[in-house]
Write a protein that holds these residues in place. Sequence first.
Motif, mmCIF file in Angstrom:
data_model
loop_
_atom_site.group_PDB
_atom_site.id
_atom_site.type_symbol
_atom_site.label_atom_id
_atom_site.label_comp_id
_atom_site.label_asym_id
_atom_site.label_seq_id
_atom_site.Cartn_x
_atom_site.Cartn_y
_atom_site.Cartn_z
ATOM 1 N N UNK A 8 54.615 13.071 19.839
ATOM 2 C CA UNK A 8 54.763 11.893 18.987
ATOM 3 C C UNK A 8 53.909 12.002 17.721
ATOM 4 N N UNK A 9 52.812 12.727 17.822
ATOM 5 C CA UNK A 9 51.912 12.891 16.689
ATOM 6 C C UNK A 9 52.521 13.770 15.601
ATOM 7 N N UNK A 10 53.459 14.615 15.986
ATOM 8 C CA UNK A 10 54.042 15.568 15.047
ATOM 9 C C UNK A 10 55.395 15.118 14.503
ATOM 10 N N UNK A 11 55.869 13.997 14.964
ATOM 11 C CA UNK A 11 57.161 13.502 14.505
ATOM 12 C C UNK A 11 57.002 12.611 13.276
ATOM 13 N N UNK B 40 48.942 18.490 8.086
ATOM 14 C CA UNK B 40 47.785 17.593 8.151
ATOM 15 C C UNK B 40 46.917 17.926 9.356
ATOM 16 N N UNK B 41 47.535 18.139 10.503
ATOM 17 C CA UNK B 41 46.800 18.498 11.711
ATOM 18 C C UNK B 41 46.031 19.798 11.491
ATOM 19 N N UNK B 42 46.710 20.802 10.989
ATOM 20 C CA UNK B 42 46.088 22.098 10.751
ATOM 21 C C UNK B 42 44.951 21.977 9.741
ATOM 22 N N UNK B 43 45.204 21.329 8.614
ATOM 23 C CA UNK B 43 44.204 21.228 7.548
ATOM 24 C C UNK B 43 42.981 20.439 8.002
ATOM 25 N N UNK B 44 43.200 19.368 8.745
ATOM 26 C CA UNK B 44 42.083 18.568 9.246
ATOM 27 C C UNK B 44 41.225 19.395 10.197
ATOM 28 N N UNK B 45 41.850 20.137 11.086
ATOM 29 C CA UNK B 45 41.090 21.004 11.989
ATOM 30 C C UNK B 45 40.334 22.074 11.218
ATOM 31 N N UNK B 46 40.972 22.650 10.213
ATOM 32 C CA UNK B 46 40.326 23.667 9.378
ATOM 33 C C UNK B 46 39.112 23.063 8.667
ATOM 34 N N UNK B 47 39.275 21.876 8.102
ATOM 35 C CA UNK B 47 38.163 21.220 7.407
ATOM 36 C C UNK B 47 37.001 20.948 8.349
ATOM 37 N N UNK B 48 37.292 20.511 9.568
ATOM 38 C CA UNK B 48 36.242 20.204 10.543
ATOM 39 C C UNK B 48 35.507 21.472 10.959
ATOM 40 N N UNK B 49 36.236 22.541 11.213
ATOM 41 C CA UNK B 49 35.610 23.776 11.687
ATOM 42 C C UNK B 49 34.821 24.482 10.600
ATOM 43 N N UNK B 50 35.138 24.215 9.354
ATOM 44 C CA UNK B 50 34.391 24.837 8.260
ATOM 45 C C UNK B 50 33.068 24.130 8.008
ATOM 46 N N UNK B 51 32.895 22.950 8.542
ATOM 47 C CA UNK B 51 31.639 22.203 8.319
ATOM 48 C C UNK B 51 30.730 22.365 9.450
#
Length: 155
Positions: free
Chosen positions: A100-103, A144-155
């Motif tokens: 549901x999160x990806x729809x 959005x899911x991918x980018x948000x995870x990438x942003x979190x892991x880079x910090x």
Amino acid sequence: IHHFAEIGNITAKSIHIGECSGTMISSSHFSEYVAESVETLGDLFGKVRLHSCGLSNHLLEAFSEIKQLDIIDTGSNTSLQKIRAVFGNDFEVHYAPPIELLQKNVGKKTIVQWIETTLEENNNGPLKINFHLEAGYDVSNCITLYQTLLDITEH
């Protein structure tokens, strides 16, 4: 598996077992009818990565009986808190977001909230969040899911 590993000149040291239908039976039936087969394959190939894509909360105790179990690959709102309670914080989990999160018609705020809740429930254990693109998914939500995870892991 051994045949193709030999042809490829590699050694099979683990096995991925997809057991999605197990979510439709009780934990005791899983222990009785499924776990033994998983154990047999684990004896042959070593570490087991067990995939159970449906809601698997009721099966976690049965999963814990599989001595070669190395990774659980699940999603569908299976509780990371319960996984951590049963397996501890050193156990590797591969986790998929609810479909549901990806729809369509899911806002960025909802996706970010899911990620924050997921990471909090994970309690800093080894975690890989994985998903793939399917018909009906909104590509922008996946990004959005991918980018948000990438942003979190880079910090």
